[in-house]
Design a protein around this motif. Sequence first.
Motif, PDB file in Angstrom:
ATOM      1  N   UNK A  70      -3.066   9.322-115.182  1.00 41.81           N
ATOM      2  CA  UNK A  70      -3.335  10.470-116.043  1.00 41.81           C
ATOM      3  C   UNK A  70      -3.070  10.163-117.506  1.00 41.81           C
ATOM      4  N   UNK A  71      -1.987   9.477-117.759  1.00 40.19           N
ATOM      5  CA  UNK A  71      -1.591   9.139-119.119  1.00 40.19           C
ATOM      6  C   UNK A  71      -0.956   7.751-119.120  1.00 40.19           C
ATOM      7  N   UNK A  72      -1.305   6.948-120.090  1.00 34.13           N
ATOM      8  CA  UNK A  72      -0.712   5.617-120.228  1.00 34.13           C
ATOM      9  C   UNK A  72      -0.339   5.427-121.698  1.00 34.13           C
ATOM     10  N   UNK A  73       0.845   4.846-121.919  1.00 37.73           N
ATOM     11  CA  UNK A  73       1.339   4.590-123.270  1.00 37.73           C
ATOM     12  C   UNK A  73       1.169   3.104-123.579  1.00 37.73           C
ATOM     13  N   UNK A  74       0.629   2.796-124.735  1.00 33.67           N
ATOM     14  CA  UNK A  74       0.443   1.408-125.163  1.00 33.67           C
ATOM     15  C   UNK A  74       1.315   1.128-126.369  1.00 33.67           C
ATOM     16  N   UNK A  75       2.181   0.129-126.252  1.00 32.76           N
ATOM     17  CA  UNK A  75       3.087  -0.244-127.340  1.00 32.76           C
ATOM     18  C   UNK A  75       2.647  -1.569-127.944  1.00 32.76           C
ATOM     19  N   UNK A  76       2.509  -1.612-129.280  1.00 28.74           N
ATOM     20  CA  UNK A  76       2.007  -2.812-129.942  1.00 28.74           C
ATOM     21  C   UNK A  76       2.649  -2.939-131.322  1.00 28.74           C
ATOM     22  N   UNK A  77       2.907  -4.165-131.755  1.00 29.69           N
ATOM     23  CA  UNK A  77       3.462  -4.398-133.080  1.00 29.69           C
ATOM     24  C   UNK A  77       2.395  -4.362-134.153  1.00 29.69           C
ATOM     25  N   UNK A  78       2.837  -4.315-135.411  1.00 30.03           N
ATOM     26  CA  UNK A  78       1.877  -4.194-136.514  1.00 30.03           C
ATOM     27  C   UNK A  78       0.972  -5.417-136.622  1.00 30.03           C
ATOM     28  N   UNK A  79       1.531  -6.623-136.560  1.00 26.23           N
ATOM     29  CA  UNK A  79       0.711  -7.828-136.681  1.00 26.23           C
ATOM     30  C   UNK A  79      -0.278  -7.934-135.526  1.00 26.23           C
ATOM     31  N   UNK A  80       0.175  -7.595-134.332  1.00 23.08           N
ATOM     32  CA  UNK A  80      -0.705  -7.655-133.160  1.00 23.08           C
ATOM     33  C   UNK A  80      -1.798  -6.595-133.239  1.00 23.08           C
ATOM     34  N   UNK A  81      -1.481  -5.464-133.840  1.00 26.78           N
ATOM     35  CA  UNK A  81      -2.504  -4.430-134.042  1.00 26.78           C
ATOM     36  C   UNK A  81      -3.650  -4.988-134.870  1.00 26.78           C
ATOM     37  N   UNK A  82      -3.326  -5.639-135.983  1.00 30.41           N
ATOM     38  CA  UNK A  82      -4.372  -6.193-136.839  1.00 30.41           C
ATOM     39  C   UNK A  82      -5.064  -7.380-136.177  1.00 30.41           C
ATOM     40  N   UNK A  83      -4.320  -8.136-135.391  1.00 26.16           N
ATOM     41  CA  UNK A  83      -4.841  -9.352-134.752  1.00 26.16           C
ATOM     42  C   UNK A  83      -5.962  -9.038-133.773  1.00 26.16           C
ATOM     43  N   UNK A  84      -5.764  -8.050-132.881  1.00 21.26           N
ATOM     44  CA  UNK A  84      -6.743  -7.896-131.801  1.00 21.26           C
ATOM     45  C   UNK A  84      -6.813  -6.508-131.182  1.00 21.26           C
ATOM     46  N   UNK A  85      -6.079  -5.516-131.729  1.00 21.80           N
ATOM     47  CA  UNK A  85      -6.024  -4.199-131.082  1.00 21.80           C
ATOM     48  C   UNK A  85      -7.104  -3.247-131.564  1.00 21.80           C
ATOM     49  N   UNK A  86      -7.599  -3.427-132.763  1.00 22.00           N
ATOM     50  CA  UNK A  86      -8.514  -2.456-133.370  1.00 22.00           C
ATOM     51  C   UNK A  86      -9.765  -2.204-132.511  1.00 22.00           C
ATOM     52  N   UNK A 103      -3.595  -1.784-125.433  1.00 20.48           N
ATOM     53  CA  UNK A 103      -4.499  -0.630-125.428  1.00 20.48           C
ATOM     54  C   UNK A 103      -5.614  -0.827-124.407  1.00 20.48           C
ATOM     55  N   UNK A 104      -6.152  -2.039-124.317  1.00 19.73           N
ATOM     56  CA  UNK A 104      -7.200  -2.306-123.334  1.00 19.73           C
ATOM     57  C   UNK A 104      -6.718  -2.114-121.909  1.00 19.73           C
ATOM     58  N   UNK A 105      -5.521  -2.610-121.614  1.00 17.49           N
ATOM     59  CA  UNK A 105      -4.949  -2.404-120.275  1.00 17.49           C
ATOM     60  C   UNK A 105      -4.692  -0.934-120.012  1.00 17.49           C
ATOM     61  N   UNK A 106      -4.198  -0.228-121.023  1.00 15.45           N
ATOM     62  CA  UNK A 106      -3.946   1.208-120.859  1.00 15.45           C
ATOM     63  C   UNK A 106      -5.232   1.938-120.485  1.00 15.45           C
ATOM     64  N   UNK A 107      -6.324   1.598-121.123  1.00 11.79           N
ATOM     65  CA  UNK A 107      -7.614   2.212-120.807  1.00 11.79           C
ATOM     66  C   UNK A 107      -8.021   1.887-119.374  1.00 11.79           C
ATOM     67  N   UNK A 108      -7.776   0.637-118.977  1.00  7.23           N
ATOM     68  CA  UNK A 108      -8.135   0.247-117.614  1.00  7.23           C
ATOM     69  C   UNK A 108      -7.340   1.002-116.566  1.00  7.23           C
ATOM     70  N   UNK A 109      -6.047   1.231-116.838  1.00  7.69           N
ATOM     71  CA  UNK A 109      -5.222   1.988-115.890  1.00  7.69           C
ATOM     72  C   UNK A 109      -5.668   3.447-115.826  1.00  7.69           C
ATOM     73  N   UNK A 110      -6.089   3.989-116.967  1.00  7.74           N
ATOM     74  CA  UNK A 110      -6.595   5.367-116.966  1.00  7.74           C
ATOM     75  C   UNK A 110      -7.888   5.454-116.169  1.00  7.74           C
ATOM     76  N   UNK A 111      -8.779   4.500-116.353  1.00  7.85           N
ATOM     77  CA  UNK A 111     -10.026   4.490-115.574  1.00  7.85           C
ATOM     78  C   UNK A 111      -9.746   4.293-114.082  1.00  7.85           C
ATOM     79  N   UNK A 112      -8.561   3.740-113.781  1.00  8.01           N
ATOM     80  CA  UNK A 112      -8.198   3.515-112.378  1.00  8.01           C
ATOM     81  C   UNK A 112      -7.445   4.693-111.776  1.00  8.01           C
ATOM     82  N   UNK A 113      -7.267   5.763-112.545  1.00  8.65           N
ATOM     83  CA  UNK A 113      -6.677   6.969-111.979  1.00  8.65           C
ATOM     84  C   UNK A 113      -5.405   7.462-112.618  1.00  8.65           C
TER      85      UNK A 113
END
Length: 606
Positions: free
Chosen positions: A432-448, A420-430
């Motif tokens: 239009x839309x970026x998709x972020x794929x993440x697993x459930x454990x990784x979501x709780x680990x550091x995505x929130x 998600x952080x990289x997706x935001x960075x790519x959007x800020x870099x121009x």
Amino acid sequence: MHHEIKLMSGNEAIARGLLEAGINVVAGYPGTPSSEVIDTLLREYKEYLDKVYVEWSVNEKVAAELAIAAAWSGLRAAATMKMSGMNVASDSFLSAVYSGVTGGLVFYVADDPGVYAGMVEQDTRHYAVMAPCPVIEPRTPSEAKKFVLLAFDISEKFKIPIILRGTTVLAHSEEPVLLGEIKLKSREPIFEKDITRYTKAGRKIVLEQHKEVLEKIEKIKEEILKEGYYDTFGEENADLLVITAGNASNYVIDLVKEISGIKVLRLWMPWPIPEELIRNHIESVSKILVVEEIDPIIEKEVRCILQELGSRVKVYGKLFGGPIPQYDEMSQEVILKALKVLGLDIKIRETRERRTFKRLITFCPGCPHRNTYFALIEAMKSLGMSPKDTIITGDIGCTILAMNKPFEIIWTELSMGASVGLARGFIKSGSRIVIAAVGDSTFFHATIPQAINAYLTNDNVKIIILDNSWVAMTGHQPSPTSPNVTRKVLPERILEAIGIETRVIDPYNVDEAVEGMKWLLESKGPRAIVARRECTLQAIRRGIKGIARINTEKCVGCGVCLSRTACMALRFNKKERKMEITPELCNGCGLCAYICPLNAIEAKKP
């Protein structure tokens, strides 16, 4: 007296060592090659779990802080993780070193020389130097168990956390291990308020803590000399000294049995190194070869000590174009080549080229992630979006496998929760839309936290949480959404609380999944899909199984089902010129049936 001998891996021996050391609290986050320590405690030693608290934590920082507080309370505690996890835990770990401990505190960190388990080839010993704190490095499973007990003794004697460094080879190698007696000790937890020790509130407090920990390191050096925490092998008056530690020392010890003119100093603790220890072993020496994995930690220390001693002994290793590479795991071949460079009459053995097998790295048969990515691609095509031109950021775990055929849509893998952080960075870099794929454990680990920022700035990030309810790639440890978790935490509730509109889909319902992906992609601003279906391997183990069958009268052997899914349950019968399904592998996910242009496959979903 306990005399039982049992075949154990390094990780299993460490788990046993924790119990023999009288552990009270163990916490960790799954990560190869460290995972089996907690797995073993939970599986093999259930009868002790009423006396020992064992936890799979949401991430390594959570595990570290639980263990730190237990050690501050006078209990014996351990935190387990792979090398990348130490980065997550390091903020609290480094601060805890300054504060010190009352009960013993051991951080078991497993490095991965040769990168068998993914991520960077990181050397955890740097944290020992940085902290500073001692690091102890066993070379065999038997020694790993022994060193666990020693690590707790050192930690408590000097009131300092200690790193037990493992590697992939140590963690997964096996040997007969002599078991000791398990003596769990009930300790009364006592924690006394002391802001000069347990806070960092002010320059004076922190400087005093730093001064104290440096004094501890000097006392530990004296202890290493006094107690003989090292081994020597080979010829006492040899001209060449080999200094080594950990798994790398196994290769050295084997070679010294065959090659003359070498003496070996094998360190139990690669840091700190007492200056007197080096002085005592260089009397007859003109050359030193340092053999270690991965970075030249010992080599740098030895060079500094020799310079301070005014010694002219020449040091060889990894630095300054030395004969040992600064990457990959150690091997006898590498050491033999280094010895030849140093002038020894060495005949380099002919080694067979390391065999590699070209095998498609793809999802397991029935994996719900396969269906999720298929639905995403179908939705993108229906909306006129090119999967090849749309950035899709990946994350750690099974979800990353869509970088390979037949999907080839994942562009990045950086660290836990980075999608998600990289997706935001790519959007800020121009973009239009970026998709972020993440697993459930990784979501709780550091995505929130990243999701919160995406909402605050209204970024056009499309989050797909592939929720298979387990930490699957590291061995199916539980996640907060697992069926065996009493108090479940659901990603959609967290996302909705943040303010991100979220839908839940079942990847086995392909039409529903495709429509859900269209809803995700057509929006402006952040949105999320939770694609929830239990990992098929775990579902089968729990008796939840479906099946798909091919109607041979309809099948023409076109192979579209296989080419578009790469499912290993599918195979082509060359003799019959028909597709076949291996029933033992199939779980009836229905994707092949959905794809088949002739409706020749019928699926009974679980």
